[in-house]
Structure formats: C-alpha cells, structure tokens
Design an enzyme around this catalytic site. Structure first.
Site, PDB file in Angstrom:
ATOM      1  NE  ARG A  68      10.040 -12.458   1.034  1.00  0.00           N
ATOM      2  CZ  ARG A  68       9.600 -12.123   2.233  1.00  0.00           C
ATOM      3  NH1 ARG A  68       9.906 -12.877   3.272  1.00  0.00           N
ATOM      4  NH2 ARG A  68       8.859 -11.049   2.406  1.00  0.00           N
ATOM      5  N   GLY A  74      31.209   1.103 -24.367  1.00  0.00           N
ATOM      6  CA  GLY A  74      30.171   1.987 -24.920  1.00  0.00           C
ATOM      7  C   GLY A  74      28.964   1.215 -25.455  1.00  0.00           C
ATOM      8  N   GLY A 124       4.758  -1.022   2.851  1.00  0.00           N
ATOM      9  CA  GLY A 124       5.602  -1.799   1.951  1.00  0.00           C
ATOM     10  C   GLY A 124       6.278  -2.884   2.771  1.00  0.00           C
ATOM     11  CD  GLU A 128      -2.801  -1.055   2.496  1.00  0.00           C
ATOM     12  OE1 GLU A 128      -2.660  -0.135   3.336  1.00  0.00           O
ATOM     13  OE2 GLU A 128      -3.703  -1.895   2.548  1.00  0.00           O
ATOM     14  N   PRO A 129       0.294   2.418  -0.237  1.00  0.00           N
ATOM     15  CG  PRO A 129      -1.075   4.149  -1.034  1.00  0.00           C
ATOM     16  CD  PRO A 129      -1.097   2.702  -0.622  1.00  0.00           C
ATOM     17  CD  GLU A 142       7.392 -12.122  -5.078  1.00  0.00           C
ATOM     18  OE1 GLU A 142       7.616 -13.158  -4.436  1.00  0.00           O
ATOM     19  OE2 GLU A 142       6.839 -12.105  -6.177  1.00  0.00           O
ATOM     20  N   GLY A 143       9.828  -8.410  -0.750  1.00  0.00           N
ATOM     21  CA  GLY A 143      10.683  -8.229   0.420  1.00  0.00           C
ATOM     22  C   GLY A 143      12.022  -7.662   0.004  1.00  0.00           C
TER      23      GLY A 143
HETATM   24  N1  CAA Z   1       5.713 -17.599   7.558  1.00  0.00           N
HETATM   25  C1  CAA Z   1       4.678 -17.722   8.399  1.00  0.00           C
HETATM   26  N2  CAA Z   1       4.328 -16.807   9.318  1.00  0.00           N
HETATM   27  C2  CAA Z   1       5.089 -15.696   9.378  1.00  0.00           C
HETATM   28  C3  CAA Z   1       6.196 -15.485   8.549  1.00  0.00           C
HETATM   29  C4  CAA Z   1       6.498 -16.497   7.602  1.00  0.00           C
HETATM   30  N3  CAA Z   1       7.535 -16.384   6.755  1.00  0.00           N
HETATM   31  N4  CAA Z   1       6.747 -14.292   8.850  1.00  0.00           N
HETATM   32  C5  CAA Z   1       6.012 -13.759   9.841  1.00  0.00           C
HETATM   33  N5  CAA Z   1       5.007 -14.623  10.148  1.00  0.00           N
HETATM   34  C6  CAA Z   1       4.008 -14.449  11.200  1.00  0.00           C
HETATM   35  C7  CAA Z   1       4.670 -14.348  12.568  1.00  0.00           C
HETATM   36  O1  CAA Z   1       4.865 -15.618  13.128  1.00  0.00           O
HETATM   37  C8  CAA Z   1       3.662 -13.525  13.345  1.00  0.00           C
HETATM   38  O2  CAA Z   1       2.600 -14.353  13.772  1.00  0.00           O
HETATM   39  P1  CAA Z   1       2.257 -14.508  15.352  1.00  0.00           P
HETATM   40  O3  CAA Z   1       1.972 -13.114  15.841  1.00  0.00           O
HETATM   41  O4  CAA Z   1       1.087 -15.417  15.357  1.00  0.00           O
HETATM   42  O5  CAA Z   1       3.481 -15.089  15.966  1.00  0.00           O
HETATM   43  C9  CAA Z   1       3.086 -12.612  12.296  1.00  0.00           C
HETATM   44  O6  CAA Z   1       3.328 -13.223  11.018  1.00  0.00           O
HETATM   45  C10 CAA Z   1       3.705 -11.219  12.326  1.00  0.00           C
HETATM   46  O7  CAA Z   1       5.077 -11.402  12.139  1.00  0.00           O
HETATM   47  P2  CAA Z   1       6.142 -10.415  12.694  1.00  0.00           P
HETATM   48  O8  CAA Z   1       5.840 -10.065  14.117  1.00  0.00           O
HETATM   49  O9  CAA Z   1       7.477 -10.989  12.391  1.00  0.00           O
HETATM   50  O10 CAA Z   1       5.844  -9.124  11.802  1.00  0.00           O
HETATM   51  P3  CAA Z   1       6.701  -7.834  11.568  1.00  0.00           P
HETATM   52  O11 CAA Z   1       5.782  -6.679  11.551  1.00  0.00           O
HETATM   53  O12 CAA Z   1       7.889  -7.805  12.468  1.00  0.00           O
HETATM   54  O13 CAA Z   1       7.192  -7.982  10.022  1.00  0.00           O
HETATM   55  C11 CAA Z   1       8.421  -8.738   8.143  1.00  0.00           C
HETATM   56  C12 CAA Z   1       7.926  -9.022   9.556  1.00  0.00           C
HETATM   57  C13 CAA Z   1       9.346  -9.901   7.820  1.00  0.00           C
HETATM   58  C14 CAA Z   1       9.199  -7.438   8.016  1.00  0.00           C
HETATM   59  C15 CAA Z   1       7.202  -8.744   7.177  1.00  0.00           C
HETATM   60  O14 CAA Z   1       6.346  -7.649   7.421  1.00  0.00           O
HETATM   61  C16 CAA Z   1       7.606  -8.731   5.721  1.00  0.00           C
HETATM   62  O15 CAA Z   1       7.922  -9.780   5.163  1.00  0.00           O
HETATM   63  N6  CAA Z   1       7.583  -7.558   5.068  1.00  0.00           N
HETATM   64  C17 CAA Z   1       7.848  -7.451   3.639  1.00  0.00           C
HETATM   65  C18 CAA Z   1       6.589  -7.577   2.848  1.00  0.00           C
HETATM   66  C19 CAA Z   1       6.842  -7.960   1.433  1.00  0.00           C
HETATM   67  O16 CAA Z   1       7.585  -8.880   1.124  1.00  0.00           O
HETATM   68  N7  CAA Z   1       6.179  -7.257   0.518  1.00  0.00           N
HETATM   69  C20 CAA Z   1       6.270  -7.578  -0.853  1.00  0.00           C
HETATM   70  C21 CAA Z   1       5.043  -7.170  -1.553  1.00  0.00           C
HETATM   71  S1  CAA Z   1       4.401  -8.325  -2.676  1.00  0.00           S
HETATM   72  C22 CAA Z   1       5.266  -8.177  -4.096  1.00  0.00           C
HETATM   73  O17 CAA Z   1       6.277  -7.568  -4.200  1.00  0.00           O
HETATM   74  C23 CAA Z   1       4.675  -8.982  -5.189  1.00  0.00           C
HETATM   75  C24 CAA Z   1       4.848  -8.528  -6.569  1.00  0.00           C
HETATM   76  O18 CAA Z   1       3.915  -7.979  -7.148  1.00  0.00           O
HETATM   77  C25 CAA Z   1       6.058  -8.886  -7.307  1.00  0.00           C
END
Ligand code: CAA
Length: 380
Positions: free
Chosen positions: A243, A340, A131, A127-128, A363-364
């Site tokens: 990923r 070049g 990310g 979202e805006p 994707e992160g």
């Molecule tokens: N598998 C399963 N569960 C997971 C997980 C995983 N890999 N990672 C986190 N969780 C769960 C945690 O266990 C937690 O659950 P509980 O509260 O029940 O224990 C919950 O999710 C929240 O996790 P965190 O507390 O770790 O969350 P956080 O706020 O600290 O964030 C983060 C963790 C890794 C930074 C995560 O927010 C993240 O991956 N962010 C990046 C998002 C992303 O990849 N965006 C890409 C957009 S899509 C895209 O790019 C597609 C495209 O079009 C090409």
C-alpha cells in the site's frame, strides 16, 4: 525533524526521473492505446535495479530503504503507471514477501532472479468472489503428502502473463478459516496452470492483468511460504507494504498531471493572457499543489515508519487512502485546465486520469483502507 532528502535519495530520484523521461515517455501513449506491455522498458528497469530496490544485496537487490523506493515509484508513475505497477508488485508484494518470510532455499531459487529483474513475479490473492473479502478463498490447496494439489481461479492478476513466479493464496483447511490458508510459489508452465485472456482495462492498459486457472496443479511442499496456515497473514503483511508503493504511485500520477497542467497554463492564452493569470486556473493549481504536498508527506511518513522498524499499518493505509483521492481529484482538474486538449491522448492528462482510478481499487479499495484505519484508531 528533518524534511530534507539525503544526497543518495536525491540521486535515486534523479535516476528514476531520467529513466522515466528518456525511456518510458516515448511510446507511452501507443502502449496505452494498444495495451502493450512495456517489456523492453521493464527489462531495463531490472538492469538499473528498480525491481528489487529494498532487497538485500546478498540476494541481488539494491539494499535501499523504503523512502528510496517511494521516490523512484513517484517519478516513474508521473510518466507511466503501467510500468510502475509492475515495479510495485515485484518490489513490495513479491520480493519483500519472499525476503521476509521465505526460507533460504526459496530466496536463492526465486528471490535472486526476481530482485535482479531477470524475471518478474505476481501476487495472486483476488478471486471472482473474493476481492475485499479476502478471507473467503475458494481456491484450494489440498495436502497430498509431499505436495499440494491446487485448484481454483484467481482474478485481476497484475503481471498475469509476463510473470515467471506466482505467489498463490489458497485454502488448505476450510474448517480453520483464514488460518487454513497457505501461500504457495507456483512456477509458470506448471502442468494444469493456464492463463486467461488479458483484461481490457480503463487505465494502466500497458500492464497485463489476467485471470489464472489452476486445475490439479501439483505444488511441492517446499514451495509453501512460512508455516502451515500462514498464508493469510502473509498476504496481509505483504499488502501493508504494498500500500505504500501504491500510495507513491498515486502521488506520482497526481504529480505528473499537475506538472503538465502548470506548464500548459503558462503557455495557453485566453482573453489575452496566459490562463495561469486567471484566478479560476490559479485556484485549481493551488489546490493541486497543496493536496499533492500533503499526500507526499503521508507517503514519506509511511515509508519512514517502515524504515524505522515501526508498525506502518496505519500510516500505509492513510497514505494510500489520501494519495489515491488526490490522484483522482488532481487528474480530473488537470484535464479541465487543458480544456479540449485535455480530452485527447497527445496531452497525457486523460491517460493519467484513467490510470488514477485503479489506485482507489487495487491493493485494498479506499473503503478497505478506511476499515484498516478505523480498526487501528478505535481498536478492533
Ligand atoms: N497485518 C497482519 N495481520 C493482519 C493484518 C495486517 N495488516 N490485517 C489482518 N491481519 C490478521 C488479523 O490479525 C487476523 O488474524 P487473527 O485471527 O490471528 O487475529 C486475520 O488477519 C484476519 O483479519 P480480520 O479478522 O481483520 O479479517 P477481515 O475478514 O475482517 O478482513 C480486511 C480484513 C482488512 C478487509 C482484509 O480482508 C483486506 O485487507 N482486504 C483487502 C484485500 C486486498 O487488499 N486485496 C488486494 C488484492 S492484491 C492486488 O491488488 C495486487 C495487484 O495485483 C496490484
């Protein structure tokens, strides 16, 4: 330990290589230049089974393993990363998520045409203002009995205008934080669902990236994936597999640039000899080849870990972190080897360099991969 690919793997790799060379390479420069979505090519990829590779044949897929998927992603990305991101999103984020967590009705209605490549899907998390901080969803899905009312904006959505099916993460219960998020299947054309203009991007310019706006869109409860509140876990689990796909894309981009640089270095002469005879170029090629091999091993290991049914969170994050850096480093050096000529479009390497950058972002980001890796090795 066996590093050899099976006969079947070799055949899949060859089929993807042939497709990339014969169908994607012609026109790839023009599609990049004019930001033209490779619609015809994606249709053919669907017919050849590249869009639902790992889906069970019961739902119209190829029933292949993750190694096969990585091999195909690598070959297609060597030539056209705009096409391979469509493939990656459809396979990893849409089909895998639906097959693993969707119910039978959802699979028959949505997964079957997606896996056959008759339609393509999109994954809508960013979202805006959300990310990397993906739990901060502002899009809401308010419970209204037999349906949800969806409001909000999603950003940078791959396949934004060409998808028919969108998996949208939205907050139903703010008080529950990430446990109040749902994953909803939204169909194109739903009243109140509008698609914003195409983003004008640095790289992967053939892929269509859009903002999506939802205004009082009614989404049937039957379109929720999993239990109430499962949306964030759905997104995280799905992205973990995604990923691996992006790591393979990065590996392919690096490999494509390396192959071009190697070939060019044998043809181009300077100071009376092919430039491959100069140590300055040899060292570059040696670094590229070594880094690519290391990235390949990480990618294949991540895919193998997934195929074994083991936890692949760590191996997927490591593969993406490393391969995307290798893609960036290799493409920059490939441009340098070309001198070049590397700076003009006909030689392909400048496009690969621009395409490489996104693999460190979507994707992160690389920083998010480091968070994931650190939590895995240290403990949360
Ligand atoms: N598998 C399963 N569960 C997971 C997980 C995983 N890999 N990672 C986190 N969780 C769960 C945690 O266990 C937690 O659950 P509980 O509260 O029940 O224990 C919950 O999710 C929240 O996790 P965190 O507390 O770790 O969350 P956080 O706020 O600290 O964030 C983060 C963790 C890794 C930074 C995560 O927010 C993240 O991956 N962010 C990046 C998002 C992303 O990849 N965006 C890409 C957009 S899509 C895209 O790019 C597609 C495209 O079009 C090409």
């Amino acid at each position: 330990m066996n590093f050899e690919l099976s006969e079947e793997h070799l055949m899949i790799r060859q089929a993807a290589r042939d497709f990339a060379q014969n169908e994607l390479k012609p026109g790839v420069i023009e599609r990049d230049e004019h930001q033209k979505f490779p619609a015809e090519q994606i249709k053919k990829m669907g017919e050849l089974g590249f869009l639902g590779m790992m889906v069970s044949p019961k739902y119209g897929g190829g029933g292949m393993d993750a190694i096969s998927y990585v091999l195909a992603m690598e070959e297609i990305s060597k030539v056209d990363a705009s096409a391979s991101v469509v493939m990656s999103v459809n396979n990893s984020l849409v089909c895998w998520g639906l097959e693993t967590f969707g119910n039978e009705e959802q699979k028959l209605k949505y997964l079957v045409p997606l896996a056959k490549g008759e339609i393509i899907g999109a994954f809508c998390l960013s979202e805006p203002e959300a990310g990397s901080d993906a739990t901060s969803q502002h899009t809401t899905a308010i419970d209204a009995g037999d349906h949800y009312v969806l409001n909000g904006t999603k950003n940078w959505i791959t396949n934004g205008s060409n998808a028919s099916v969108y998996i949208v993460m939205a907050q139903t219960d703010v008080a529950k934080g990430h446990k109040g998020i749902n994953a909803l299947i939204v169909e194109k054309g739903a009243p109140g669902f509008t698609i914003g203009p195409k983003e004008n991007k640095l790289g992967i310019r053939g892929s269509d990236t859009h903002s999506l706006m939802f205004t009082d869109v009614k989404v049937p409860k039957a379109n929720r994936i999993g239990e109430d509140g499962f949306g964030f876990k759905f997104a995280m689990k799905t992205l973990t597999g995604g990923r691996i796909g992006i790591a393979a894309q990065a590996l392919g981009i690096a490999g494509g640039a390396y192959e071009l640089a190697l070939q060019y270095s044998k043809e181009r002469k300077a100071f009376g000899v092919p430039i491959s005879q100069h140590q300055a170029i040899q060292f570059k090629l040696a670094d590229m080849a070594t880094n690519i091999e290391a990235a390949r091993l990480l990618c294949y290991k991540a895919a193998w870990t997934k195929d074994q049914g083991l936890d692949y969170t760590l191996s997927a994050a490591m593969a993406k972190l490393f391969a995307s850096q290798v893609a960036m480093d290799t493409t920059i050096e490939a441009v340098q080897v070309h001198g070049g000529y590397g700076y003009v479009k006909e030689f392909h390497v400048e496009r690969l360099m621009r395409d490489a950058k996104i693999t460190q972002i979507y994707e992160g980001t690389s920083e998010v991969q480091k968070i994931v890796i650190a939590r895995q090795i240290i403990g949360k």
